[in-house]
Design a protein around this motif. Structure first.
Motif, short mmCIF file in Angstrom:
data_model
loop_
_atom_site.label_atom_id
_atom_site.label_comp_id
_atom_site.label_asym_id
_atom_site.label_seq_id
_atom_site.Cartn_x
_atom_site.Cartn_y
_atom_site.Cartn_z
N VAL A 3 0.85 -1.19 0.00
CA VAL A 3 0.00 0.00 0.00
C VAL A 3 0.89 1.24 0.00
O VAL A 3 1.85 1.34 0.77
CB VAL A 3 -0.97 0.02 1.20
CG1 VAL A 3 -0.24 0.07 2.53
CG2 VAL A 3 -1.94 1.21 1.10
N SER A 62 -5.00 -3.01 4.56
CA SER A 62 -4.74 -1.62 4.18
C SER A 62 -5.64 -0.65 4.92
O SER A 62 -5.19 0.42 5.35
CB SER A 62 -4.90 -1.43 2.67
OG SER A 62 -6.23 -1.71 2.26
N LEU A 89 -3.56 0.53 -2.99
CA LEU A 89 -3.04 -0.83 -2.84
C LEU A 89 -2.63 -1.39 -4.19
O LEU A 89 -3.42 -1.40 -5.14
CB LEU A 89 -4.11 -1.71 -2.20
CG LEU A 89 -3.74 -3.16 -1.94
CD1 LEU A 89 -2.59 -3.27 -0.94
CD2 LEU A 89 -4.97 -3.92 -1.43
N THR A 148 -9.27 5.23 0.88
CA THR A 148 -8.58 4.29 0.00
C THR A 148 -8.95 4.60 -1.45
O THR A 148 -10.12 4.85 -1.75
CB THR A 148 -8.96 2.84 0.33
OG1 THR A 148 -8.62 2.58 1.69
CG2 THR A 148 -8.20 1.86 -0.56
#
Length: 221
Positions: free
Chosen positions: A61, A125, A157, A192
């Motif tokens: 990540v 992550s 990621l 994310t």
């Protein structure tokens, strides 16, 4: 025999001198690769090491961190407090990433940091990003006072994007940058990255970030 001994006695100091010089050069190079304030890797050193992690591990990540409220902290408490916040952030990143198998952390400049972390499995992550955010936003002490900064954090990621150029460091940094921008627009926290880019990019960064602009033809200038 005496000739060999004389030669050895002459070469010995020269070899010792080269040895000392070699150690001195290695130390100078090490200092040049570390940011003097935070002790973290500089941008170039970080990118070199992060690219190696990506080439060797399936789940990495890439994280970008931008401090929130950093200018207000400088304005209210002085630049020494800002420097203390940078050092505290470096310690927080080290603490948050200590449990992971391998990690590279750098200061990109100003109040922006980056990390590349090898994960045991992809779902880790989200836990990592929350842990980084909690560590950075915890109070730190400076000049007898408890101070805090906020943080906007984006992560990308490697195994969550298609194989190929999309898994290389520049592409993952762009995705992490976009996710960080989304977190900042929401008031901070962590985000994310999705698979596809939401924003145009200029010179490898999201268009509109300070220091990026385009010509009428859309080229970086």
């Amino acid at each position: 025999m005496n000739g060999l001994m004389n030669m050895a006695s002459a070469v010995g100091p020269l070899a010792a001198g080269w040895g000392v010089h070699s150690v001195w050069m290695r130390r100078r190079l090490s200092v040049a690769r570390h940011d003097p304030l935070s002790g973290l890797w500089t941008r170039d050193a970080f990118e070199h090491r992060a690219a190696r992690l990506l080439a060797r591990h399936p789940h990495v990540v890439v994280v970008l961190v931008d401090l929130d409220g950093f200018k207000a902290l400088n304005d209210s408490h002085g630049h020494a407090a800002g420097d203390a916040a940078i050092r505290a952030t470096a310690r927080s990143l080290a603490a948050a990433l200590a449990p992971y198998r391998a990690a590279v952390v750098g200061r990109l400049g100003g109040d922006e940091f980056a990390a590349a972390v090898v994960l045991p499995y992809p779902i880790a992550s989200s836990w990592l990003l929350r842990g980084v955010h909690d560590e950075i936003t915890a109070p730190f002490r400076h000049d007898g006072r408890r101070l805090t900064v906020g943080a906007s954090i984006g992560g990308a990621l490697s195994s969550a994007v298609p194989a190929g150029a999309g898994r290389e460091l520049p592409a993952l940094l762009r995705l992490a940058d976009e996710a960080m921008y989304m977190a900042k627009r929401g008031g901070g926290g962590c985000q994310t990255a999705a698979f596809t880019s939401r924003h145009t990019t200029t010179a490898g960064r999201r268009t509109g970030r300070p220091g990026t602009h385009t010509t009428p033809r859309g080229e970086a200038s």
